[in-house]
Each structure stands twice: as structure tokens, then as C-alpha cells.
Design an enzyme around this catalytic site. Structure first.
Site, mmCIF file in Angstrom:
data_model
loop_
_atom_site.group_PDB
_atom_site.id
_atom_site.type_symbol
_atom_site.label_atom_id
_atom_site.label_comp_id
_atom_site.label_asym_id
_atom_site.label_seq_id
_atom_site.Cartn_x
_atom_site.Cartn_y
_atom_site.Cartn_z
ATOM 1 N N GLN A 19 39.578 -3.807 27.810
ATOM 2 C CA GLN A 19 40.147 -5.072 27.322
ATOM 3 C C GLN A 19 41.561 -4.910 26.788
ATOM 4 O O GLN A 19 42.247 -5.907 26.547
ATOM 5 C CB GLN A 19 39.248 -5.668 26.243
ATOM 6 N N CYS A 25 36.687 -9.129 23.774
ATOM 7 C CA CYS A 25 35.397 -8.484 24.039
ATOM 8 C C CYS A 25 34.354 -9.494 24.491
ATOM 9 O O CYS A 25 33.514 -9.199 25.349
ATOM 10 C CB CYS A 25 34.929 -7.760 22.791
ATOM 11 N N HIS A 168 31.658 -7.935 17.346
ATOM 12 C CA HIS A 168 32.043 -7.403 18.644
ATOM 13 C C HIS A 168 31.026 -7.829 19.702
ATOM 14 O O HIS A 168 29.817 -7.799 19.456
ATOM 15 C CB HIS A 168 32.119 -5.873 18.550
#
Lengths: 231, 114
Positions: A19, A25, A168
Site C-alpha cells: 500500500q 489498508c 488496520h
């Protein structure tokens, strides 16, 4: 349920992506889940476009109109599934390549849709149900607290203390029955998680975290998606 | 006892980026290896010195993580010159203000026996 299961062994997982320095993410978690679901629906593994989500997905919380998916500033996998359902689908990675920036205009081309969402669901906070949905429906989009991931090199992460504050988005691709945990002097089952920080991070881009205690909140936000065949 | 636990899980061969009791003593050496391995270049001496201080703090953090998480290996990674805040801002991105819709479809309960 099998004792060990790994969707990588069944061809449902694309190579590890990166990324870059961008808080996207959530888009990689979303594409990973849909790539797996599309593989199950069509038999073809197609790498899907995160940049389409970064540029075009501004889906908002239905109850908080100013909380929306916003490219490198963050998003949520379920909102991204909702966008994908509404927009018609996702393009191939090669047709809409990743740049890792969110200053570009949306270049979504409906004529180049490669995978469509049929429906998506949230999975209950129960590790057997998570495993069953993984085996039946393909890789799952999950959220996790990533504090231990900044220093992680390998092995099975099983911290004694870890916040369950989710920050995340990653992809759950499998599980293992046992990996020896020296401190506990016993075998520990674990989840296999695909991350989006490149192959040089962790175990070739993957993270192993122990099963059984919702460690780092890994069981808290789990989503499964089903794809429509476009061929 | 802590050191004993760490020795059980850390690779003492080429290090592989893992931390051990000597890592902080040799922090400048580890920082040199880190810069070479991850191609890190800093624009000014001030930036370099600041990143070295962050790197040392992250070595200490990796040791703490190693103690808290002994079944994994913790140490120097590509993120070792970032503060936790920089790491969160640049590499995480789950928007916590977004919530699952109240009418989110729940996956049906699947059989898990046999």
C-alpha cells in the site's frame, strides 16, 4: 472443519501487495476478500483494483454523513463492499493500477468491471464461525489492532496484552492447528493473515496471530463477501 | 528471566533484524544496517539524528514487544525509523468513525461439527 486450512494452497490469493505510505489498508482488505470470492465464483484468480476504491469510494456511514471512505485517510471494508455493490463492481488491477496517492480523479470504467459483489455479511464473534465462513466462502476481510505489527518479524504473535482498538484492515486467508509457543509450553493454533506492506515485511508479507482469545481484536470485525460471475 | 525468555525465540545467527540484549549497545551499527537494507536516506544531518533517536526508541519498543509476545520475533523492520504516530498515520487506515450499518446482514450460523 479441517485442522489446518490455507486458501493460498487452493489458488484463491493473489501475491502480497504494497500500500506504500498511504492509509489504504481497508481497500486491500476489500479487494483481497473479493478476489477470493470471485475465484470461488468463476474459477479465475483476478487481481482487483485498490486504486478504484481509493479514488472513487466515498461511501459514508448512514448515521454519520461526514464519516466516509476517504482514500489514504482511511476507510472501512464494509463501506467499500457497499460501494462496490452500488457501483457495479471492481476493475482489474492492470486496468486501474495502484498509485498510493489519493489526489486523482475517479477513472472507473463500468465497461471494464472484473468482479461484482453479490452480497456481503458480518460474521459473528465466534472463532469456529469465523473458521467455517473462511473455509466455505473464501478469505475474509478483518480488522485488527496493529501495534505489534510495527516490530513484527515472524512467528506466531500472541501478546499477553494487546488493545482491541481496531486500526488496520487485513485479509484472513487461513489457519493452522499448532505452532509451538515456548512461553506457554504448548502448541497454539493461529490465524494466517495477508497484509499489504509488501513481501519484505513479516513472513513474506504475512502475519500469524494466535487463535482463541480475540487477540488484538482480530475476531471483532469480520466480513465475508460473495461474488457474481462476470464471465 | 526475561533474557532467558528472549534467548528462546531470537535468531542469533545474522540477527535477521531481531532484537537482543546487545542491540541497544550497538544501536549505531544496527542503524547503519537498517539504512542500507531499506534504502533509507535522510535529507539533513538533523533529520538523520532525529531518525536515529526514533530508531533507538523503537529498539527499546521491540524489546518490550518481545517480552510481551515471546512466541513471535520482534525487532528492526522497515518501520523502525517511524514514531508510533507516524506509523499509524502512514500505514494504518481503518476509519474507526465509520461503523457497521445497524442493518448489516449477519452471516448465517454454519455447522462446525464434523
Amino acid at each position: 472443519l479441517p485442522m489446518d486450512f490455507d486458501w493460498r494452497d487452493h489458488g484463491a490469493v493473489t501475491p502480497v501487495k504494497n500500500q506504500g505510505s498511504c492509509g489504504s489498508c481497508w481497500s486491500f482488505s476489500t479487494t483481497g476478500a473479493l478476489e477470493g470470492a470471485n475465484f470461488l465464483a468463476t474459477g479465475d484468480l483476478v487481481s482487483l483494483s485498490e486504486q478504484q476504491l481509493v479514488d472513487c469510494d466515498h461511501e459514508c456511514d448512514p448515521e454519520e454523513k461526514d464519516s466516509c471512505d476517504s482514500g489514504c485517510s482511511g476507510g472501512l471494508m464494509n463501506s467499500a463492499f457497499e460501494y462496490t455493490l452500488k457501483s457495479g463492481g471492481l476493475m482489474r488491477e492492470e486496468d486501474y493500477p495502484y498509485t498510493g496517492t489519493d489526489r486523482g480523479a475517479c477513472k472507473f470504467d463500468k465497461n471494464k468491471i472484473a468482479a461484482k459483489v453479490a452480497n456481503f455479511s458480518v460474521v459473528s464473534l465466534d472463532e469456529d464461525q469465523i473458521a467455517a465462513n473462511l473455509v466455505k466462502n473464501g478469505p475474509l476481510a478483518v480488522a485488527i489492532n496493529a501495534v505489534f505489527m510495527q516490530t513484527y518479524i515472524g512467528g506466531v504473535s500472541c501478546p499477553f496484552i494487546c488493545s482491541k482498538r481496531l486500526d488496520h484492515g487485513v485479509l484472513l486467508v487461513g489457519y493452522g492447528a499448532a505452532s509451538y509457543a515456548p512461553i506457554r509450553l504448548k502448541e497454539k493454533p493461529y490465524w494466517i493473515i495477508k497484509n499489504s506492506w509488501g513481501e519484505n515485511w513479516g513472513e513474506n508479507g504475512y502475519y500469524k496471530i494466535c487463535r482463541g482469545h480475540n487477540v488484538c481484536g482480530v475476531d471483532s470485525m469480520v466480513s465475508t463477501v460473495a461474488a457474481v460471475s462476470t464471465s | 528471566n526475561d533474557d532467558l525468555l528472549i534467548r528462546q525465540v531470537v535468531d542469533h545467527g545474522d540477527g535477521g533484524g531481531a532484537v537482543d540484549e546487545n542491540s541497544l549497545v550497538n544501536a549505531d551499527h544496527h542503524f547503519t544496517i537498517f539504512k542500507r537494507k531499506f534504502g533509507k536516506v535522510y535529507a539533513t544531518q538533523e533529520e538523520h539524528d532525529y531518525r536515529f533517536s526514533v530508531f533507538k526508541a523503537n529498539l527499546r519498543r521491540a524489546r518490550r514487544h518481545q517480552k510481551l509476545d515471546p512466541a513471535a520475533v520482534h525487532g528492526v523492520t522497515q518501520f523502525s525509523d517511524l514514531t508510533p504516530r507516524e506509523f499509524r498515520r502512514q500505514f494504518l487506515g481503518l476509519n474507526r468513525r465509520l461503523r457497521l450499518p445497524s442493518d448489516a446482514h449477519k452471516a448465517p450460523i454454519l455447522p462446525t461439527n464434523d
